[in-house]
Design a protein around this motif. Structure first.
Motif, PDB file in Angstrom:
ATOM      1  N   LEU A   1       6.525   2.635  -3.565  1.00  0.00           N
ATOM      2  CA  LEU A   1       6.919   1.653  -2.555  1.00  0.00           C
ATOM      3  C   LEU A   1       6.927   0.241  -3.140  1.00  0.00           C
ATOM      4  O   LEU A   1       7.813  -0.561  -2.835  1.00  0.00           O
ATOM      5  N   ARG A   2       5.977  -0.062  -4.016  1.00  0.00           N
ATOM      6  CA  ARG A   2       5.936  -1.377  -4.667  1.00  0.00           C
ATOM      7  C   ARG A   2       7.221  -1.605  -5.458  1.00  0.00           C
ATOM      8  O   ARG A   2       7.811  -2.682  -5.425  1.00  0.00           O
ATOM      9  N   GLY A   3       7.693  -0.584  -6.152  1.00  0.00           N
ATOM     10  CA  GLY A   3       8.944  -0.699  -6.905  1.00  0.00           C
ATOM     11  C   GLY A   3      10.124  -0.982  -5.994  1.00  0.00           C
ATOM     12  O   GLY A   3      10.987  -1.807  -6.313  1.00  0.00           O
ATOM     13  N   VAL A   4      10.165  -0.319  -4.859  1.00  0.00           N
ATOM     14  CA  VAL A   4      11.237  -0.553  -3.880  1.00  0.00           C
ATOM     15  C   VAL A   4      11.190  -1.994  -3.386  1.00  0.00           C
ATOM     16  O   VAL A   4      12.217  -2.679  -3.325  1.00  0.00           O
ATOM     17  N   ILE A   5      10.001  -2.472  -3.053  1.00  0.00           N
ATOM     18  CA  ILE A   5       9.840  -3.830  -2.518  1.00  0.00           C
ATOM     19  C   ILE A   5      10.158  -4.875  -3.578  1.00  0.00           C
ATOM     20  O   ILE A   5      10.809  -5.888  -3.296  1.00  0.00           O
ATOM     21  N   ILE A   6       9.733  -4.664  -4.811  1.00  0.00           N
ATOM     22  CA  ILE A   6      10.044  -5.610  -5.888  1.00  0.00           C
ATOM     23  C   ILE A   6      11.553  -5.687  -6.093  1.00  0.00           C
ATOM     24  O   ILE A   6      12.113  -6.772  -6.250  1.00  0.00           O
ATOM     25  N   CYS A   7      12.209  -4.555  -6.066  1.00  0.00           N
ATOM     26  CA  CYS A   7      13.664  -4.520  -6.233  1.00  0.00           C
ATOM     27  C   CYS A   7      14.356  -5.267  -5.087  1.00  0.00           C
ATOM     28  O   CYS A   7      15.279  -6.052  -5.318  1.00  0.00           O
TER      29      CYS A   7
ATOM     30  N   GLY B   1       0.850  -1.191   0.000  1.00  0.00           N
ATOM     31  CA  GLY B   1       0.000   0.000   0.000  1.00  0.00           C
ATOM     32  C   GLY B   1       0.882   1.234   0.000  1.00  0.00           C
ATOM     33  O   GLY B   1       2.103   1.142  -0.140  1.00  0.00           O
ATOM     34  N   SER B   2       0.298   2.388   0.209  1.00  0.00           N
ATOM     35  CA  SER B   2       1.088   3.615   0.158  1.00  0.00           C
ATOM     36  C   SER B   2       2.006   3.769   1.362  1.00  0.00           C
ATOM     37  O   SER B   2       3.016   4.461   1.275  1.00  0.00           O
ATOM     38  N   GLY B   3       1.682   3.122   2.485  1.00  0.00           N
ATOM     39  CA  GLY B   3       2.510   3.269   3.669  1.00  0.00           C
ATOM     40  C   GLY B   3       2.770   1.993   4.422  1.00  0.00           C
ATOM     41  O   GLY B   3       3.229   2.032   5.575  1.00  0.00           O
TER      42      GLY B   3
END
Length: 157
Positions: free
Chosen positions: A90-96, A11-13
């Protein structure tokens, strides 16, 4: 041998984390190891992203996670707002972070519904479905969509 697989919904946070063991026997239920939420730290957003990146990567490496399934972004109806854009970042950070630690897949909700043969929202609301599919620690109702990522991944590895 059972495989460790984590479903992540961003999610956003926050990030919903469903940590599981998938047995070799396809008829056996998936074992839920843990169900938790990682909150984005307050303060500078770029530092908070860095913190969650390392938390995710370290969690996956320390726990011997072999596979991660992340819920993909969906196309908004109407106009994109700040919360949607924040969750995409945040999704991009987590996928990376996940991809740097283990095999990582990104699944769209509508693709799961088509390939699994049942709408995700129907599964999320079906208590009998979860009683049949999961063993282990108790799954929070709000985490069912993240768990569905693992169930769908198992059905179509």
């Amino acid at each position: 041998m059972a495989k460790r697989c984590v479903g992540l919904m961003v999610g956003s946070g926050e990030v919903t984390v469903v940590d599981t063991q998938i047995p070799d026997d396809n008829d056996a239920p998936i074992t839920l190891v843990r169900d938790e939420t990682w909150k984005l730290p307050t303060g500078d957003r770029h530092k908070a992203y860095e913190t969650l990146f390392h938390r995710c990567k370290d969690f996956l490496e320390v726990n011997g996670i072999e596979q991660v399934v992340v819920k993909a972004s969906s196309v908004p109806q109407g106009r994109a707002n700040g919360g949607l854009l924040d969750s995409a970042e945040l999704r991009g950070v987590i996928i990376c972070a996940a991809a740097s630690a283990c095999e990582t897949r990104v699944l769209k909700k509508e693709v799961i519904s088509r390939t699994y043969g049942r709408k995700v929202d129907e599964c999320v609301n079906d208590d009998a479905f979860w009683a049949q599919k999961l063993d282990g620690v108790k799954l929070r109702k709000g985490s069912r969509e993240a768990a569905m990522l693992v169930v769908a991944h198992r059905a179509r590895p």
